[in-house]
Design an enzyme around this catalytic site. Structure first.
Site, short mmCIF file in Angstrom:
data_model
loop_
_atom_site.label_atom_id
_atom_site.label_comp_id
_atom_site.label_asym_id
_atom_site.label_seq_id
_atom_site.Cartn_x
_atom_site.Cartn_y
_atom_site.Cartn_z
N ALA A 1 0.84 -1.21 0.00
CA ALA A 1 0.00 0.00 0.00
C ALA A 1 0.87 1.25 0.00
O ALA A 1 0.49 2.29 -0.57
CB ALA A 1 -0.94 0.00 1.21
N HIS B 1 -8.58 -11.34 1.30
CA HIS B 1 -9.03 -10.68 0.07
C HIS B 1 -10.52 -10.90 -0.20
O HIS B 1 -11.23 -9.97 -0.58
CB HIS B 1 -8.20 -11.15 -1.13
CG HIS B 1 -6.80 -10.58 -1.13
ND1 HIS B 1 -5.87 -10.88 -2.10
CD2 HIS B 1 -6.17 -9.74 -0.29
CE1 HIS B 1 -4.75 -10.24 -1.85
NE2 HIS B 1 -4.90 -9.54 -0.74
N ASP C 1 2.14 -16.18 -3.67
CA ASP C 1 2.70 -14.84 -3.62
C ASP C 1 3.55 -14.53 -4.86
O ASP C 1 3.44 -13.44 -5.43
CB ASP C 1 3.56 -14.66 -2.37
CG ASP C 1 3.72 -13.19 -2.02
OD1 ASP C 1 2.79 -12.63 -1.42
OD2 ASP C 1 4.75 -12.60 -2.39
N LYS D 1 -2.92 -9.10 -5.84
CA LYS D 1 -2.70 -10.49 -6.21
C LYS D 1 -2.12 -11.23 -5.03
O LYS D 1 -1.47 -10.59 -4.20
CB LYS D 1 -1.76 -10.62 -7.40
CG LYS D 1 -0.50 -9.76 -7.41
CD LYS D 1 0.46 -9.80 -6.27
CE LYS D 1 1.15 -11.10 -5.94
NZ LYS D 1 2.11 -10.94 -4.80
N1 LIG Z 1 1.78 -6.01 -6.53
C1 LIG Z 1 2.89 -6.28 -5.86
O1 LIG Z 1 4.00 -6.08 -6.35
C2 LIG Z 1 2.79 -6.80 -4.46
C3 LIG Z 1 3.92 -6.71 -3.66
C4 LIG Z 1 3.81 -7.14 -2.35
C5 LIG Z 1 2.63 -7.67 -1.89
N2 LIG Z 1 1.55 -7.77 -2.72
C6 LIG Z 1 0.29 -8.35 -2.23
O2 LIG Z 1 -0.31 -7.39 -1.37
C7 LIG Z 1 -0.89 -8.03 -0.22
C8 LIG Z 1 -0.27 -7.42 1.04
O3 LIG Z 1 1.12 -7.65 1.04
P1 LIG Z 1 2.14 -6.71 1.87
O4 LIG Z 1 3.49 -7.20 1.55
O5 LIG Z 1 1.82 -5.28 1.68
O6 LIG Z 1 1.77 -7.16 3.36
P2 LIG Z 1 1.92 -6.31 4.71
O7 LIG Z 1 3.07 -5.38 4.62
O8 LIG Z 1 1.88 -7.31 5.80
O9 LIG Z 1 0.59 -5.42 4.73
C9 LIG Z 1 -0.69 -5.98 4.82
C10 LIG Z 1 -1.56 -5.07 5.64
O10 LIG Z 1 -2.83 -5.71 5.77
C11 LIG Z 1 -3.39 -5.40 7.04
N3 LIG Z 1 -3.89 -6.63 7.66
C12 LIG Z 1 -5.17 -6.97 7.81
N4 LIG Z 1 -5.31 -8.14 8.41
C13 LIG Z 1 -4.07 -8.59 8.67
C14 LIG Z 1 -3.56 -9.73 9.31
N5 LIG Z 1 -4.38 -10.67 9.81
N6 LIG Z 1 -2.24 -9.86 9.39
C15 LIG Z 1 -1.42 -8.94 8.88
N7 LIG Z 1 -1.83 -7.81 8.27
C16 LIG Z 1 -3.16 -7.63 8.17
C17 LIG Z 1 -2.32 -4.72 7.84
O11 LIG Z 1 -2.67 -3.36 7.95
P3 LIG Z 1 -3.55 -2.81 9.20
O12 LIG Z 1 -3.47 -3.83 10.29
O13 LIG Z 1 -2.87 -1.54 9.53
O14 LIG Z 1 -4.92 -2.64 8.69
C18 LIG Z 1 -1.05 -4.86 7.04
O15 LIG Z 1 -0.26 -3.69 7.11
C19 LIG Z 1 -0.64 -9.52 -0.39
O16 LIG Z 1 -1.77 -10.15 -0.94
C20 LIG Z 1 0.53 -9.59 -1.38
O17 LIG Z 1 0.52 -10.75 -2.22
C21 LIG Z 1 1.62 -7.34 -3.99
#
Ligand SMILES: NC(=O)c1ccc[n+]([C@@H]2O[C@H](COP(=O)([O-])OP(=O)(O)OC[C@H]3O[C@@H](n4cnc5c(N)ncnc54)[C@H](OP(=O)(O)O)[C@@H]3O)[C@@H](O)[C@H]2O)c1
Length: 323
Positions: free
Chosen positions: A13, A76, A175, A94
């Protein structure tokens, strides 16, 4: 101006918010976290006016057109369906869902309500991927017959990290493996069958996986992904009259090399800033045009990807809690 909301202000994000700063026809107007403090921090960092300490409040905000779901894969379906029910268009990160069954529920909800929905396969909107599709479509390498692609890193074993947590849908396949799989589908058509082997680690998620995909017309995809083994993170497309090399990182290359007619050409696909901006711009265009799907990443493609990943999961024994 398209008004965006962000749910789950974590790592990706943050990239999304950086990318939005490069987009002229959209802005993030609200962010929701499970924690009010994290929403405030994210809001302060990116100048976002409205901050919510729960996701449901953002869903009810009438000043938002479309929401970016950036939570772990395990959420999701729940997060996307809740937003669609609150009449929001959705871009979901994704992998779209843990399973094809979940993906179908999300797609049915969007289609039933006439709302926009897309899986965030951002690679397909990058300049190098657009060049790739053009080159293959032009016939310069003849008929593409084989796609080989891998994406994997050796990460330290960390049971608390989402990639190692089965309850969050961790592992290499969903992932990272989705990128090689979607590349095969993009260039060879949707796979008809997958044969796979994988290694499930001590935390219950796949640490490395390899699969051979059979595509229509006698074409093959060979894909690998890992979270405990370093891989080349490249791809190669072999055709009857040439080949294309995609350098690391294969999901966001800044160029491709085309081999044909006894020579080679490097096609530049470099860009400035965060590449997520290209998918944001596509969605803004779709919404402005009243589209409910992107022709570049349509929902039938998402459903086919989810089904292929299901097939691979079944063969490597990757089962998530509660399934
Ligand atoms: N397009 C790309 O290049 C790309 C790159 C990396 C990841 N992604 C995808 O994006 C998604 C998130 O990945 P990320 O690397 O951003 O993960 P992350 O850093 O762990 O962030 C996920 C966010 O989701 C929230 N959340 C809600 N329920 C949660 C739970 N039970 N455990 C942990 N966090 C939870 C948290 O925010 P709050 O608690 O503050 O609400 C957390 O900050 C995944 O599906 C991943 O496959 C895509």
């Amino acid at each position: 101006m398209i008004r965006w909301g962000v749910v789950g202000p974590g790592a990706i994000a943050t990239g999304f918010a950086e990318a939005m700063q490069l987009v002229e026809d959209g802005e993030i107007v609200a962010v929701a976290s499970r924690s009010a403090a994290r929403a405030e921090t994210f809001g302060d960092r990116f100048g976002i006016a409205t901050r919510y300490g729960d996701y449901a409040s953002l869903a009810e905000d009438p000043a938002i057109d479309v929401v970016y779901v950036a939570t772990p894969h395990s959420r999701h379906e729940e997060d996307t369906v809740a937003l669609l029910r609150a009449d929001k268009h959705v871009l979901c990160e994704k992998p779209f869902a843990l399973s094809a069954r979940q993906a179908w529920r999300m797609v049915d909800e969007a289609r039933g309500r006439g709302l926009f929905l897309m899986e965030g396969i951002w690679s397909r909107f990058l300049p190098a991927y657009r060049a790739l599709v053009d080159v293959v479509g032009s016939g310069r390498i003849g008929e593409p017959l084989l796609v080989e692609a891998d994406f994997g890193f050796r990460r330290p074993l960390d049971p608390d990290h989402r990639l190692f947590r089965a309850d969050l849908g961790g592992g290499g396949l969903l992932d990272l493996g989705i990128y090689p799989v979607q590349l095969c589908s993009l260039l060879l058509g949707r796979p008809e069958h997958a044969a796979a082997e994988g290694v499930i680690g001590e935390t219950g998620v796949d640490e490395q996986v390899a699969a051979v995909l059979r595509h229509p017309g006698g074409k093959l995809g060979v894909v690998k992904a890992a979270i405990r083994v370093g891989m080349t993170c490249t791809a190669r497309v072999s055709g009857t009259d040439g080949a294309i090399e995609i350098p690391a990182l294969m999901h966001c290359p800044d160029a491709i090399t085309v081999w044909s007619g006894g020579g080679s050409e490097v096609i530049d696909g470099s860009y400035v800033g965060n590449g997520l901006r290209f998918e944001i711009e596509e969605i803004n265009r779709c919404l402005a045009a009243g589209r409910t799907e992107s022709p570049v990443m349509p929902l039938d493609e998402t459903l086919a990807l989810a089904s292929t990943l299901d097939g691979i999961r079944a063969q490597i024994g990757l089962v998530f809690p509660g399934e």
